[in-house]
Write an enzyme that holds these catalytic residues in place. Structure first.
Site, PDB file in Angstrom:
ATOM      1  N   GLU A  93       0.501 -20.320 -21.810  1.00 28.01           N
ATOM      2  CA  GLU A  93       0.540 -20.892 -20.454  1.00 28.01           C
ATOM      3  C   GLU A  93      -0.776 -21.615 -20.190  1.00 28.01           C
ATOM      4  OE1 GLU A  93       0.591 -17.949 -17.316  1.00 28.01           O
ATOM      5  OE2 GLU A  93       1.239 -19.390 -15.797  1.00 28.01           O
TER       6      GLU A  93
ATOM      7  N   ARG B 215       0.787  -1.236   0.000  1.00 35.25           N
ATOM      8  CA  ARG B 215       0.000   0.000   0.000  1.00 35.25           C
ATOM      9  C   ARG B 215       0.813   1.277   0.000  1.00 35.25           C
ATOM     10  NH1 ARG B 215      -5.093  -1.891   3.864  1.00 35.25           N
ATOM     11  NH2 ARG B 215      -5.386  -3.849   2.755  1.00 35.25           N
TER      12      ARG B 215
END
Ligand SMILES: O=C(O)c1cccc(C(=O)CC[C@H]2O[C@@H](n3cnc4c(=O)[nH]cnc43)[C@H](O)[C@@H]2O)c1
Ligand SMILES: [Zn+2]
Length: 364
Positions: free
Chosen positions: A224, A93
């Site tokens: 992937e 944050r």
């Protein structure tokens, strides 16, 4: 831990030279100078750092007990993995969180004798959560410089677009990567991550064009969780110079031949593919087919603590799957140097370290 190669688990005994060999190979890998080309920033946060951040932010669903993280980091499928990944992104944050995370990731890499790493960072995920963009860049650069001075590990950045977050995230990532005032010195490449299903690669062409024009190298994830056509799209539209994972390339012989001919490396991350259930078992992993086709294979860890692995373990897994001895493992390490975006002098230096170490290890 997902199928961790544990040499000590091989029965030892007076007749067990295989066990001794496996243990030796483990020791060899631990000291081998290496380059890591596919490892995510937030996905490299150690359980200690994740638990510490979770305790700081009790509103998060991420457990603050490192032991509980093992369960939390067990994924039912790729979508579940991304959900969990974003819950960890939510813990970062402040610019100080970013700096601490980056510095600690570098420390973990240095411990594994990683001399050079290209770390995939998703700046959009941080700036959209309110971290000031300039402070973000300063935080990663500060950690990069400290890591090089204190650990001798050279870090470079790949900024990736989180494709599922839409073209807004592509625009923002391109702006952050190409604006002179913001662009960090360590930035070398431009990527595309997140889920592939429902996120066609061609729509990102204008953003990759801008990044490439600004001198960045193209390294999208592709193949992937979808088929080889996504790898073709990454090559055609995004002008990929390396492919993140590229696992499904094994289903297309022409594609394998193209990758081999053009020395387009695959960033193979075996344990990741099992943990996200992109591949069913390690023995079904197509790494052998890649090598057989002459593709430049590099070994990487992706999101190591989330997948219960580290780069040393990925080399051990690759050695088992490819039946390699020390020289074979050293060749894999040199593949990563070749496919890296280090300059020629840097490549020669790390290659030299690998050769010197290997010769010393094998000397009678
Ligand atoms: O940040 C957001 O707000 C946001 C909103 C919607 C979607 C996303 C993402 O899809 C973020 C995906 C995130 O996952 C990273 N990552 C880590 N490991 C892998 C991997 O093996 N394959 C693909 N992506 C991976 C990637 O760097 C993205 O940042 C975010
Ligand atoms: Zn990845």
């Amino acid at each position: 831990m997902t199928d961790r190669f544990d040499a000590s688990a091989v029965p030892a005994g007076p007749t067990s030279s295989a066990a001794a060999g496996a243990r030796d190979l483990h020791g060899f890998i631990a000291g081998l100078p290496k380059a890591e080309l596919h490892v995510h920033h937030v996905g490299s946060a150690s359980p200690r750092i994740v638990a510490e951040l979770a305790a700081r932010h009790p509103d998060s669903k991420v457990p603050s007990d490192p032991e509980a993280l093992v369960d939390y980091f067990t994924f039912t499928d790729f979508a579940h993995f991304i959900d969990v990944y974003l819950s960890v992104v939510d813990l970062i944050r402040t610019p100080e969180d970013v700096r601490l995370l980056t510095y600690e990731v570098a420390r973990d890499l240095a411990r594994q004798q990683v001399r050079y790493a290209e770390l995939t960072i998703t700046p959009f995920s941080s700036t959209r959560r309110g971290i000031d963009e300039l402070a973000f860049m300063e935080a990663i650069e500060d950690a990069r410089k400290a890591a090089e001075t204190e650990f001798g590990t050279v870090l470079r950045w790949c900024f990736d677009i989180p494709g599922e977050a839409g073209l807004e995230s592509a625009e923002e990532t391109t702006r952050l990567a190409t604006t002179d005032r913001l662009r960090p010195e360590g930035l070398v490449s431009f990527g595309l991550g997140g889920p592939e299903i429902g996120v066609p690669r061609p729509q990102f062409k204008p953003y990759f064009d801008r990044a490439i024009a600004a001198g960045l190298r193209s390294v999208p994830h592709a193949g992937e969780t979808t088929g080889p056509e996504t790898v073709w799209d990454a090559l055609t539209y995004l002008r990929a110079e390396r492919i993140g994972h590229g696992t499904s390339s094994a289903q297309d012989e022409k594609l394998l031949a193209h990758l081999a001919e053009h020395r387009i490396a695959l960033e193979v991350c075996p344990t990741s593919n099992i943990a996200t259930r992109a591949v069913r078992t390690l023995d079904e992993h197509p790494i052998k087919e890649f090598v057989k086709a002459g593709v430049l294979v590099t070994i990487n860890s992706d999101d190591p603590p989330m997948f219960g692995t580290d780069l040393d373990n990925e080399y051990a897994v690759a050695a088992r799957l490819l039946d390699l001895d020390e020289r074979g493992v050293a060749d894999l390490a040199k593949n990563a140097v070749e496919a890296s975006f280090l300059d020629d002098a840097g490549k020669a230096r790390v290659r030299g370290e690998i050769d010197t170490y290997t010769a010393g290890w094998l000397a009678p």
